[in-house]
Scaffold this active site. Structure first.
Site, PDB file in Angstrom:
ATOM      1  N   SER A  40      -1.234  27.425  -4.643  1.00 29.93           N
ATOM      2  CA  SER A  40      -0.900  28.816  -4.927  1.00 29.93           C
ATOM      3  C   SER A  40      -1.475  29.287  -6.261  1.00 29.93           C
ATOM      4  O   SER A  40      -1.526  30.486  -6.521  1.00 29.93           O
ATOM      5  CB  SER A  40       0.621  29.008  -4.942  1.00 29.93           C
ATOM      6  OG  SER A  40       1.164  28.628  -3.702  1.00 29.93           O
TER       7      SER A  40
ATOM      8  N   ASP B 191       5.798  22.121 -26.308  1.00 26.63           N
ATOM      9  CA  ASP B 191       5.815  20.766 -25.751  1.00 26.63           C
ATOM     10  C   ASP B 191       6.905  20.733 -24.694  1.00 26.63           C
ATOM     11  O   ASP B 191       7.539  21.748 -24.409  1.00 26.63           O
ATOM     12  CB  ASP B 191       6.116  19.737 -26.869  1.00 26.63           C
ATOM     13  CG  ASP B 191       5.588  18.349 -26.508  1.00 26.63           C
ATOM     14  OD1 ASP B 191       5.903  17.863 -25.402  1.00 26.63           O
ATOM     15  OD2 ASP B 191       4.864  17.753 -27.322  1.00 26.63           O
TER      16      ASP B 191
ATOM     17  N   LYS C 278       3.913  29.859   4.121  1.00 28.91           N
ATOM     18  CA  LYS C 278       3.040  29.497   3.004  1.00 28.91           C
ATOM     19  C   LYS C 278       1.569  29.508   3.424  1.00 28.91           C
ATOM     20  O   LYS C 278       0.724  30.054   2.723  1.00 28.91           O
ATOM     21  CB  LYS C 278       3.413  28.108   2.464  1.00 28.91           C
ATOM     22  CG  LYS C 278       4.839  28.048   1.973  1.00 28.91           C
ATOM     23  CD  LYS C 278       5.057  26.967   0.950  1.00 28.91           C
ATOM     24  CE  LYS C 278       4.462  27.306  -0.381  1.00 28.91           C
ATOM     25  NZ  LYS C 278       5.208  28.317  -1.135  1.00 28.91           N
TER      26      LYS C 278
ATOM     27  N   ARG D 185       1.796   1.098  15.135  1.00 29.88           N
ATOM     28  CA  ARG D 185       1.401   0.986  13.735  1.00 29.88           C
ATOM     29  C   ARG D 185       1.813  -0.385  13.206  1.00 29.88           C
ATOM     30  O   ARG D 185       2.542  -1.119  13.858  1.00 29.88           O
ATOM     31  CB  ARG D 185       2.044   2.102  12.912  1.00 29.88           C
ATOM     32  CG  ARG D 185       3.542   2.094  12.944  1.00 29.88           C
ATOM     33  CD  ARG D 185       4.136   3.332  12.312  1.00 29.88           C
ATOM     34  NE  ARG D 185       4.090   3.264  10.857  1.00 29.88           N
ATOM     35  CZ  ARG D 185       4.944   3.913  10.049  1.00 29.88           C
ATOM     36  NH1 ARG D 185       5.888   4.683  10.543  1.00 29.88           N
ATOM     37  NH2 ARG D 185       4.832   3.809   8.755  1.00 29.88           N
TER      38      ARG D 185
ATOM     39  N   HIS E 158       0.839  -1.196   0.000  1.00 26.98           N
ATOM     40  CA  HIS E 158       0.000   0.000   0.000  1.00 26.98           C
ATOM     41  C   HIS E 158       0.876   1.249   0.000  1.00 26.98           C
ATOM     42  O   HIS E 158       0.659   2.181  -0.783  1.00 26.98           O
ATOM     43  CB  HIS E 158      -0.920  -0.014   1.225  1.00 26.98           C
ATOM     44  CG  HIS E 158      -1.600   1.295   1.520  1.00 26.98           C
ATOM     45  ND1 HIS E 158      -2.674   1.758   0.794  1.00 26.98           N
ATOM     46  CD2 HIS E 158      -1.341   2.248   2.457  1.00 26.98           C
ATOM     47  CE1 HIS E 158      -3.052   2.942   1.273  1.00 26.98           C
ATOM     48  NE2 HIS E 158      -2.268   3.262   2.283  1.00 26.98           N
TER      49      HIS E 158
ATOM     50  N   SER F  35      12.583   6.433 -13.848  1.00 25.50           N
ATOM     51  CA  SER F  35      11.450   7.164 -14.419  1.00 25.50           C
ATOM     52  C   SER F  35      11.336   8.562 -13.814  1.00 25.50           C
ATOM     53  O   SER F  35      11.199   9.554 -14.540  1.00 25.50           O
ATOM     54  CB  SER F  35      10.164   6.370 -14.171  1.00 25.50           C
ATOM     55  OG  SER F  35       9.032   7.179 -14.379  1.00 25.50           O
ATOM     56  N   SER F  36      11.427   8.644 -12.488  1.00 23.71           N
ATOM     57  CA  SER F  36      11.297   9.958 -11.847  1.00 23.71           C
ATOM     58  C   SER F  36      12.437  10.884 -12.233  1.00 23.71           C
ATOM     59  O   SER F  36      12.234  12.077 -12.450  1.00 23.71           O
ATOM     60  CB  SER F  36      11.300   9.831 -10.324  1.00 23.71           C
ATOM     61  OG  SER F  36      10.467   8.819  -9.911  1.00 23.71           O
TER      62      SER F  36
ATOM     63  N   HIS G 222      13.428  11.777   3.521  1.00 22.71           N
ATOM     64  CA  HIS G 222      12.834  13.042   3.902  1.00 22.71           C
ATOM     65  C   HIS G 222      12.641  13.998   2.740  1.00 22.71           C
ATOM     66  O   HIS G 222      11.560  14.542   2.560  1.00 22.71           O
ATOM     67  CB  HIS G 222      13.485  13.714   5.099  1.00 22.71           C
ATOM     68  CG  HIS G 222      12.492  14.683   5.673  1.00 22.71           C
ATOM     69  ND1 HIS G 222      11.478  14.271   6.483  1.00 22.71           N
ATOM     70  CD2 HIS G 222      12.263  15.981   5.404  1.00 22.71           C
ATOM     71  CE1 HIS G 222      10.672  15.292   6.721  1.00 22.71           C
ATOM     72  NE2 HIS G 222      11.124  16.337   6.083  1.00 22.71           N
TER      73      HIS G 222
ATOM     74  N   TRP H 288       6.997  -0.113   3.786  1.00 18.49           N
ATOM     75  CA  TRP H 288       7.511   0.583   2.598  1.00 18.49           C
ATOM     76  C   TRP H 288       8.936   1.068   2.838  1.00 18.49           C
ATOM     77  O   TRP H 288       9.676   1.321   1.901  1.00 18.49           O
ATOM     78  CB  TRP H 288       6.596   1.738   2.191  1.00 18.49           C
ATOM     79  CG  TRP H 288       6.852   3.029   2.889  1.00 18.49           C
ATOM     80  CD1 TRP H 288       6.356   3.411   4.094  1.00 18.49           C
ATOM     81  CD2 TRP H 288       7.678   4.117   2.425  1.00 18.49           C
ATOM     82  NE1 TRP H 288       6.814   4.658   4.414  1.00 18.49           N
ATOM     83  CE2 TRP H 288       7.630   5.125   3.412  1.00 18.49           C
ATOM     84  CE3 TRP H 288       8.444   4.344   1.274  1.00 18.49           C
ATOM     85  CZ2 TRP H 288       8.330   6.327   3.303  1.00 18.49           C
ATOM     86  CZ3 TRP H 288       9.126   5.546   1.176  1.00 18.49           C
ATOM     87  CH2 TRP H 288       9.071   6.515   2.174  1.00 18.49           C
TER      88      TRP H 288
ATOM     89  N   HIS I 139      15.176  12.743  12.067  1.00 23.32           N
ATOM     90  CA  HIS I 139      14.001  12.827  12.936  1.00 23.32           C
ATOM     91  C   HIS I 139      13.052  11.649  12.705  1.00 23.32           C
ATOM     92  O   HIS I 139      12.107  11.480  13.450  1.00 23.32           O
ATOM     93  CB  HIS I 139      13.281  14.176  12.792  1.00 23.32           C
ATOM     94  CG  HIS I 139      12.611  14.407  11.476  1.00 23.32           C
ATOM     95  ND1 HIS I 139      12.496  15.645  10.919  1.00 23.32           N
ATOM     96  CD2 HIS I 139      12.015  13.570  10.617  1.00 23.32           C
ATOM     97  CE1 HIS I 139      11.857  15.555   9.773  1.00 23.32           C
ATOM     98  NE2 HIS I 139      11.555  14.314   9.565  1.00 23.32           N
ATOM     99  N   HIS I 140      13.330  10.854  11.679  1.00 25.63           N
ATOM    100  CA  HIS I 140      12.562   9.621  11.492  1.00 25.63           C
ATOM    101  C   HIS I 140      13.100   8.500  12.362  1.00 25.63           C
ATOM    102  O   HIS I 140      12.572   7.389  12.333  1.00 25.63           O
ATOM    103  CB  HIS I 140      12.618   9.178  10.033  1.00 25.63           C
ATOM    104  CG  HIS I 140      11.941  10.134   9.090  1.00 25.63           C
ATOM    105  ND1 HIS I 140      10.609  10.057   8.788  1.00 25.63           N
ATOM    106  CD2 HIS I 140      12.410  11.212   8.417  1.00 25.63           C
ATOM    107  CE1 HIS I 140      10.287  11.036   7.951  1.00 25.63           C
ATOM    108  NE2 HIS I 140      11.364  11.750   7.716  1.00 25.63           N
TER     109      HIS I 140
ATOM    110  N   GLU J 167      12.084  13.058  -0.116  1.00 22.73           N
ATOM    111  CA  GLU J 167      10.951  12.420  -0.801  1.00 22.73           C
ATOM    112  C   GLU J 167       9.614  12.945  -0.273  1.00 22.73           C
ATOM    113  O   GLU J 167       8.670  13.160  -1.033  1.00 22.73           O
ATOM    114  CB  GLU J 167      11.041  10.897  -0.604  1.00 22.73           C
ATOM    115  CG  GLU J 167       9.807  10.116  -1.023  1.00 22.73           C
ATOM    116  CD  GLU J 167       9.588  10.078  -2.526  1.00 22.73           C
ATOM    117  OE1 GLU J 167      10.531  10.402  -3.267  1.00 22.73           O
ATOM    118  OE2 GLU J 167       8.476   9.729  -2.947  1.00 22.73           O
TER     119      GLU J 167
ATOM    120  N   THR K 154       7.113  26.798   6.130  1.00 24.86           N
ATOM    121  CA  THR K 154       5.811  26.172   5.872  1.00 24.86           C
ATOM    122  C   THR K 154       4.690  27.053   6.409  1.00 24.86           C
ATOM    123  O   THR K 154       3.658  27.224   5.754  1.00 24.86           O
ATOM    124  CB  THR K 154       5.759  24.773   6.507  1.00 24.86           C
ATOM    125  OG1 THR K 154       6.957  24.075   6.170  1.00 24.86           O
ATOM    126  CG2 THR K 154       4.572  23.989   5.997  1.00 24.86           C
TER     127      THR K 154
ATOM    128  N   TYR L 216       9.037  15.862   0.716  1.00 18.59           N
ATOM    129  CA  TYR L 216       8.790  17.170   0.104  1.00 18.59           C
ATOM    130  C   TYR L 216       8.557  17.062  -1.393  1.00 18.59           C
ATOM    131  O   TYR L 216       7.852  17.892  -1.968  1.00 18.59           O
ATOM    132  CB  TYR L 216       9.915  18.140   0.465  1.00 18.59           C
ATOM    133  CG  TYR L 216       9.805  18.466   1.936  1.00 18.59           C
ATOM    134  CD1 TYR L 216       8.827  19.353   2.362  1.00 18.59           C
ATOM    135  CD2 TYR L 216      10.573  17.819   2.884  1.00 18.59           C
ATOM    136  CE1 TYR L 216       8.640  19.603   3.704  1.00 18.59           C
ATOM    137  CE2 TYR L 216      10.394  18.062   4.229  1.00 18.59           C
ATOM    138  CZ  TYR L 216       9.423  18.962   4.636  1.00 18.59           C
ATOM    139  OH  TYR L 216       9.230  19.184   5.960  1.00 18.59           O
TER     140      TYR L 216
END
Lengths: 536, 328
Positions: A267, A105, A330, A449, A76, A168-169, A252, A141, A301-302, A254, A327, A256
């Site tokens: 925006s 294009d 924003k 979790r 998932h 790909s990315s 991390h 994951w 921090h993870h 990722e 943040t 963002y």
């Protein structure tokens, strides 16, 4: 509009259906492919979520063995991150960036085709692991070794799939950078670009910087599992914590990668329906750049409970809390854009407001878990699950849906049913809170979790959460109906402007937009740009 | 419902055949009402999880109290900021509507405001991070522990070895193998037909499904205990929420955490790092005994034969060899 060159329509190309959808190098067709693919994956990953919530509906095991539950949670996460959020943002970039910068294009159309067509194969590899002996990867994951190394041969498929998604990315990001830096029409200065282009320009650099790091981490894992190396095997001098550091150095930024384009979308939408220019355009650009930089120095921090030295804990706490500042800027700027505006609440605006509220709730829990001692009580619990689902579902996914509602008339040339769009919104925004808000309570109460079964004290909130989950899942079927109706059946034609106060080059094109957006560079009138008159 | 930790003793024995509960719903409704009542009185009671619980437990150690205060401060800061930000947004939504004839202003910046909403969050964050730093330093200070226990995570059980106590090495106390209680283990099997609500701690009445173990870790009250935490196969996580003692159990690495628990009782936690199929089935139960009872218990563990039965009042389980660490 007047600036638009001769529109060259798709019909004039005489492509066969196969040529158009399998060999296309056109940014719009590839954008459609990306969006359709991620839409499909949303329901694949969503089905897994439904199974997860069904098993968690009550304590005790009713539907599946615990190992299969772990396969579901792991897949998932991978499907939703790499198959839904990232490709749909790339799809939106494909559709919108050439139109927003006044280009015909993308800069590298064949690369564009390649970067899309890698994805279906990557996901066939990944999803096929469900049918392999030993089952799909089941270590989450995040794929922490040593646990992930206990998996079967499927691990090799997962790793190869991740390599492909990474390629790909990266290719997609190269294309976006090349397009934005080289294909802007004369007069579209960098600091007059729509925020969506800015957010993707910065995101692209994040992608290029960190996807190779993930590739490195999973390659080490591949070697440990199949070729006898011991990068992560403590018994042979390896270190499983090293994997966590490398993974989160990718992970991390990722996070963002999955939210900065959302900032860009919001925006765009908010000023349109506030009928007022975006407040603090430059501050918004700098805030995104600032967040992107900080994302590289907060990764640990993870892993506050992993046993880092005290100095490390404190450093990562302060750097993490620093992110709250840009943040916050924003959020404040969006609210201030609405202040003294002339607001109307068409469907995209509803999703944007939903985004601001839900993303802020996710941001608040983020600040709480940045505090090291508090995080010791939160880490590994459902509070974390609630946090990242608020920012990824209430944040990223809401912005994507909002973007579809905002630009779909431009893409298809038809208006959708705003009644069903609003119903979709209200049903989603209520159910997503029924789904995720109780998970914060469960986390506080101490429910870990990634567990398929739990103590009866957690039963009630889990049942509430599951009901919200089924409700939210079913609601997304409305979205399918709205999109299909709009594209194929709607009789109501969209104007080129679509929304009363929509500014930016994409709105100067007819709806549906011509096959090649701008075959000659448009003559720029600053008043036609979303941010044409930036004086500060 | 559990109304807090208790000291009533022998709770970990197998409880015999379980029967399917036929009135889960009623039980849950009445239980929920009772629990809500308890919660309203003391949302923060030091307790194992209760139905409808909405907040962190306050816990029973100095560190857990400090963390709880920090948590509440951060929570209220977030609530206030939320009210301010969402309040402003909803005022804008209701006041500046096109349908009410609102005409849009054209200004796009306000230096003073922008300066303020950059600076004020910085100050708020410093205000939160400073006490957090102090608490973190305390959490990292495991010196002067009077007792050391080694905790090892296995798939899927915990092993406890007493290393030292009262300045002396502990050598004769057998290892404690602490795995999921047999009642829970039977009930948790797919289609077991046994209701999770039927798994009850006979002494305390606490519904301890997936939170009961064959043999708990026993520690003395009022003593600073240092836990050396490691793992033997994959990564696990050792955590007792009421102690705010939590650290990853990593193979090849020895982490430490500490707790000084003044209030005797039974405290429950769970493994918090995904460790394979039975991740949900390796709970942590720590039984805190008053110091004299603990000393008697320890003496009995060191030399069970030499002790008079009467001195064994604080005994937790009959002596039996623990299960071997199961692999796979």
């Amino acid at each position: 509009m007047s600036s638009t060159a001769q529109a060259v329509h798709y019909e004039e190309h005489h492509q066969s259906w196969f040529e158009r959808w399998f060999m296309s190098t056109n940014h719009k067709d590839i954008g459609t492919l990306y969006l359709s693919f991620s839409f499909l994956m949303l329901f694949v990953g969503g089905s897994m979520a439904m199974l997860i919530r069904a098993e968690l509906f009550e304590p005790g095991m009713q539907l599946m063995q615990p190992y299969f539950f772990n396969e579901l949670t792991s897949m998932h996460g991978l499907v939703m991150i790499f198959g839904v959020i990232m490709p749909s943002f790339v799809g939106l970039a494909n559709w919108m960036i050439p139109m927003q910068v006044g280009a015909p294009d993308m800069a590298l159309p064949r690369l564009n085709n390649l970067s899309f067509w890698i994805l279906p194969f990557a996901f066939i590899l990944l999803l096929s692991t469900f049918f392999m002996p030993g089952g799909a990867p089941a270590a989450g994951w995040t794929m922490y070794p040593p646990l992930v190394l206990q998996g079967g041969e499927a691990i090799a498929f997962m790793i190869f799939a991740i390599h492909l998604m990474g390629i790909s990315s990266i290719l997609g990001s190269i294309n976006i950078i090349a397009t934005i830096l080289n294909m802007r029409a004369p007069g579209v200065d960098l600091l007059k670009m729509p925020m969506f282009c800015w957010s993707w320009l910065i995101t692209s650099f994040l992608v290029i910087a960190v996807m190779p790091v993930l590739a490195g981490a999973v390659t080490m894992m591949l070697f440990d599992r199949f070729f006898g190396t011991n990068f992560f095997n403590a018994a042979a001098g390896g270190d499983s914590v090293m994997y966590q550091h490398v993974f989160w150095f990718f992970g991390h930024p990722e996070v963002y990668i999955m939210i900065l384009p959302a900032f860009g979308i919001i925006s765009e939408i908010v000023p349109t329906f506030a009928r007022k220019p975006l407040f603090g355009y430059k501050a918004m650009v700098y805030a995104i750049a600032c967040i992107a930089f900080l994302s590289f120095i907060v990764w640990a921090h993870h892993m506050f409970t992993v046993g880092m030295p005290l100095g490390g804990e404190v450093f990562f706490m302060f750097s993490t809390m620093l992110i709250a500042v840009p943040t916050g800027v924003k959020i404040f700027n969006w609210v201030t854009t609405m202040w003294k505006g002339s607001l109307s609440f068409e469907v995209p605006m509803l999703w944007a407001i939903g985004f601001i509220v839900l993303f802020s709730i996710g941001g608040f829990s983020g600040v709480m878990m940045a505090l090291v001692p508090a995080d010791f009580q939160y880490y590994g619990t459902y509070f974390i699950v609630a946090h990242f689902h608020y920012v990824l579902v209430g944040g990223a996914l809401f912005s994507i849906i909002g973007a579809v509602y905002y630009w779909l008339p431009k893409w298809s040339g038809n208006m959708y049913s705003s009644f069903w769009g609003k119903l979709h919104f209200w049903s989603s925004v209520i159910s997503v809170n029924v789904l995720f808000f109780p998970q914060q309570f469960l986390g506080f109460a101490g429910m870990p979790r990634r567990i398929p079964d739990y103590n009866v004290a957690f039963a009630d909130w889990n049942m509430v959460s599951s009901i919200g989950g089924f409700w939210f899942g079913a609601t997304q079927l409305v979205f399918v109906g709205v999109v299909i109706h709009c594209v194929f059946f709607s009789k109501q034609k969209a104007t080129s402007r679509v929304w009363e106060h929509a500014y930016g080059l994409e709105w100067t094109l007819p709806s549906p937009a011509p096959h090649h957006s701008f075959t000659v560079p448009p003559v720029i009138d600053d008043s036609q740009l979303a941010h044409g008159d930036v004086t500060h | 419902m559990n109304m807090g930790p208790d000291v009533s003793g022998n709770s970990i024995l197998p409880k015999g055949a379980m029967t399917m509960s036929s009135s889960n719903c009623m039980r849950r409704v009445t239980g929920a009402i009772a629990a809500l009542g308890t919660l309203l009185v003391s949302m923060t009671a030091a307790a194992n999880p209760v139905p409808w619980q909405m907040n962190l437990p306050k816990g029973v150690t100095p560190i857990s109290h400090e963390i709880w205060d920090l948590h509440m401060a951060a929570l209220w800061v977030c609530v206030v900021l939320g009210i301010v930000v969402f309040g402003a947004m909803f005022i804008a939504i209701f006041r500046f509507r096109k349908s009410k004839g609102a005409v849009a202003a054209t200004w796009t910046h306000n230096t003073k405001m922008e300066f303020a909403w950059t600076l004020v969050p910085v100050l708020i964050l410093i205000g939160l991070a400073t006490p957090a730093t102090i608490i973190t330093r305390n959490m990292y200070n495991a010196t002067d522990a009077e007792m050391t226990v080694k905790v090892t995570g296995y798939q899927w059980l915990w092993r406890y070895d007493y290393i030292s106590y009262d300045g002396k090495p502990v050598t004769k106390v057998p290892t404690i193998w602490s795995r999921l209680g047999w009642d829970s283990n039977r009930a948790r099997q797919l289609d077991s037909g046994i209701s999770p609500w039927s798994v009850v701690d006979k002494q305390t009445g606490y519904h301890d499904y997936l939170l009961d173990v064959t043999e708990p870790l026993v520690i003395p009250a009022g003593v600073k205990v240092r836990f050396l935490i490691t793992a033997d196969d994959v990564i696990h996580g050792w955590w007792v929420p009421d102690f705010a003692a939590k650290r990853d159990a990593l193979p090849g690495i020895m982490n430490d955490a500490w707790a000084k628990v003044d209030q005797p009782g039974i405290y429950r936690g769970q493994c918090y790092v995904l460790c394979g199929q039975d991740h949900s089935a390796m709970p942590i139960v720590v039984k805190v005994l008053p110091r004299d009872q603990f000393n008697a218990w320890l003496a009995a563990r060191e030399n069970p034969a030499a002790l008079d039965k009467a001195a064994r009042t604080a005994e937790v389980t009959p002596q039996k060899s623990g299960p071997e660490p199961a692999k796979g």
